[in-house]
Design a protein around this motif. Structure first.
Motif, PDB file in Angstrom:
ATOM      1  N   UNK A  62     -18.066  -4.156   2.893  1.00  0.00           N
ATOM      2  CA  UNK A  62     -16.631  -4.440   2.859  1.00  0.00           C
ATOM      3  C   UNK A  62     -16.118  -4.215   1.436  1.00  0.00           C
ATOM      4  N   UNK A  63     -15.508  -3.057   1.215  1.00  0.00           N
ATOM      5  CA  UNK A  63     -15.102  -2.714  -0.162  1.00  0.00           C
ATOM      6  C   UNK A  63     -13.889  -3.490  -0.661  1.00  0.00           C
ATOM      7  N   UNK A  64     -13.225  -4.242   0.236  1.00  0.00           N
ATOM      8  CA  UNK A  64     -11.950  -4.861  -0.130  1.00  0.00           C
ATOM      9  C   UNK A  64     -12.082  -6.084  -1.038  1.00  0.00           C
ATOM     10  N   UNK A  65     -13.196  -6.816  -0.881  1.00  0.00           N
ATOM     11  CA  UNK A  65     -13.298  -8.074  -1.622  1.00  0.00           C
ATOM     12  C   UNK A  65     -14.171  -7.962  -2.871  1.00  0.00           C
ATOM     13  N   UNK A  66     -14.614  -6.766  -3.210  1.00  0.00           N
ATOM     14  CA  UNK A  66     -15.518  -6.601  -4.352  1.00  0.00           C
ATOM     15  C   UNK A  66     -14.822  -7.022  -5.657  1.00  0.00           C
ATOM     16  N   UNK A  67     -13.624  -6.491  -5.891  1.00  0.00           N
ATOM     17  CA  UNK A  67     -12.925  -6.790  -7.153  1.00  0.00           C
ATOM     18  C   UNK A  67     -12.547  -8.274  -7.266  1.00  0.00           C
ATOM     19  N   UNK A  68     -11.913  -8.890  -6.238  1.00  0.00           N
ATOM     20  CA  UNK A  68     -11.596 -10.314  -6.383  1.00  0.00           C
ATOM     21  C   UNK A  68     -12.818 -11.178  -6.700  1.00  0.00           C
ATOM     22  N   UNK A  69     -13.969 -10.854  -6.065  1.00  0.00           N
ATOM     23  CA  UNK A  69     -15.174 -11.636  -6.337  1.00  0.00           C
ATOM     24  C   UNK A  69     -15.666 -11.404  -7.765  1.00  0.00           C
ATOM     25  N   UNK A  70     -15.553 -10.159  -8.210  1.00  0.00           N
ATOM     26  CA  UNK A  70     -15.955  -9.836  -9.591  1.00  0.00           C
ATOM     27  C   UNK A  70     -15.083 -10.559 -10.606  1.00  0.00           C
TER      28      UNK A  70
END
Ligand code: ATP
Length: 275
Positions: free
Chosen positions: A262-270
């Motif tokens: 799921x590429x959508x939540x990678x940045x918020x988690x980072x």
């Protein structure tokens, strides 16, 4: 192309956990909570981690308070972040104090003050303001390659060498353009096209319709990565949820192209990991 050699193991596990806690938060006894605030063109996402950097809660809302990486509706942005914060605080039964936020590549000098004020205006103490690719790479953990973040309004390209971001660019083509193409082809309103696009059941049918715009994104990527002799592309951002986008980008750029589940939540988690 899915990476099978465990390259996305940490990323996929973290995102899977996050997807679970978005639906059902974990009531933990953590001494501290870290919140990542991702203000995007299409979505505002809040990701909450506990003291062990494990996801405990998350929320997101469709919003149009940011355009091309810039906050265009300050009051609206503060209101939504505040509402999401309060919603999560109620669910977790605790106050969320610390937050980090991120900016698209290249907008740091232009908009960092505004983003900071939005996060503070919503009641957070801001601990860090970083660039989106650095945030994404805290989850992806790539040593060498290009991180391509296809969001709502823009495509961010970051070249990573020996684990460090050495080059960034942001271009004004993203998922919004995909929706406009669908709206035109199917004679739908923009909102209907957005919904139609987000339904995974429609992806196979949509791919040929969206091929030209994906090819345009691919040519943008090639323009930036070729000079740096990039060997691999890693996709993040909501638009990369589109099934098959990775194959078209791989074919056009002639580079192996990978995306996490799921590429959508990678940045918020980072962002939350850097809080
Ligand atoms: P930007 O990074 O440009 O500021 P953003 O942070 O809001 O925008 P993301 O949240 O990464 O961007 O992605 C939003 C885009 O992803 C929207 O265009 C949305 O329609 C698209 N999107 C979300 N889910 C899906 C899906 N399942 N299939 C296809 N596209 C999707």
């Amino acid at each position: 192309m899915e990476k099978t050699n465990g390259a996305f193991q940490y990323c996929d596990q973290l995102v899977r956990e996050f997807e679970k806690v978005v639906k059902k938060p974990i009531l933990s006894k953590s001494s501290v909570y870290y919140t990542g605030v991702d203000l995007g063109t299409a979505y505002i996402v809040l990701a909450v981690l506990d003291e062990n950097y494990q996801p405990v809660a998350g929320a997101y809302r469709y919003a149009s308070v940011v355009r091309d990486g810039m906050v265009v509706d300050y009051i609206g942005a503060v209101r939504i972040v505040k509402e999401l914060k309060q919603e999560l605080e109620q669910k977790l039964g605790t106050e969320l104090i610390y937050a980090a936020a991120a900016l698209p590549p290249g907008t740091f000098s232009l908009d960092s003050g505004t983003i900071k004020h939005v996060v503070q205006g919503a009641g957070f103490e801001i601990t860090n303001l970083l660039d989106e690719p650095t945030a994404a790479n805290a989850v992806l953990k790539i040593k060498d390659g290009a991180i391509v973040d296809i969001g709502g309004g823009t495509t961010g390209i970051a070249i990573v060498k020996e684990g460090k971001v050495v080059y960034v660019a942001d271009e004004a083509t993203g998922g919004t353009h995909f929706s406009l193409v669908i709206a035109g082809a199917y004679k739908m309103s923009f909102e209907e096209a957005e919904q139609y696009k987000r339904d995974f059941k429609n992806h196979r049918e949509l791919l040929p319709v969206l091929s030209p715009v994906i090819e345009k994104v691919s040519s943008i990527i090639s323009r930036h990565v070729n000079e740096y002799r990039v060997k691999e592309i890693y996709l993040v951002g909501g638009t990369c949820c589109l099934s098959g986008i990775e194959d078209i980008i791989a074919k056009q750029t002639k580079l192996p192209t990978y995306k996490p589940q799921n590429p959508m939540f990678v940045t918020p988690l980072g962002i939350a990991l850097n809080c």
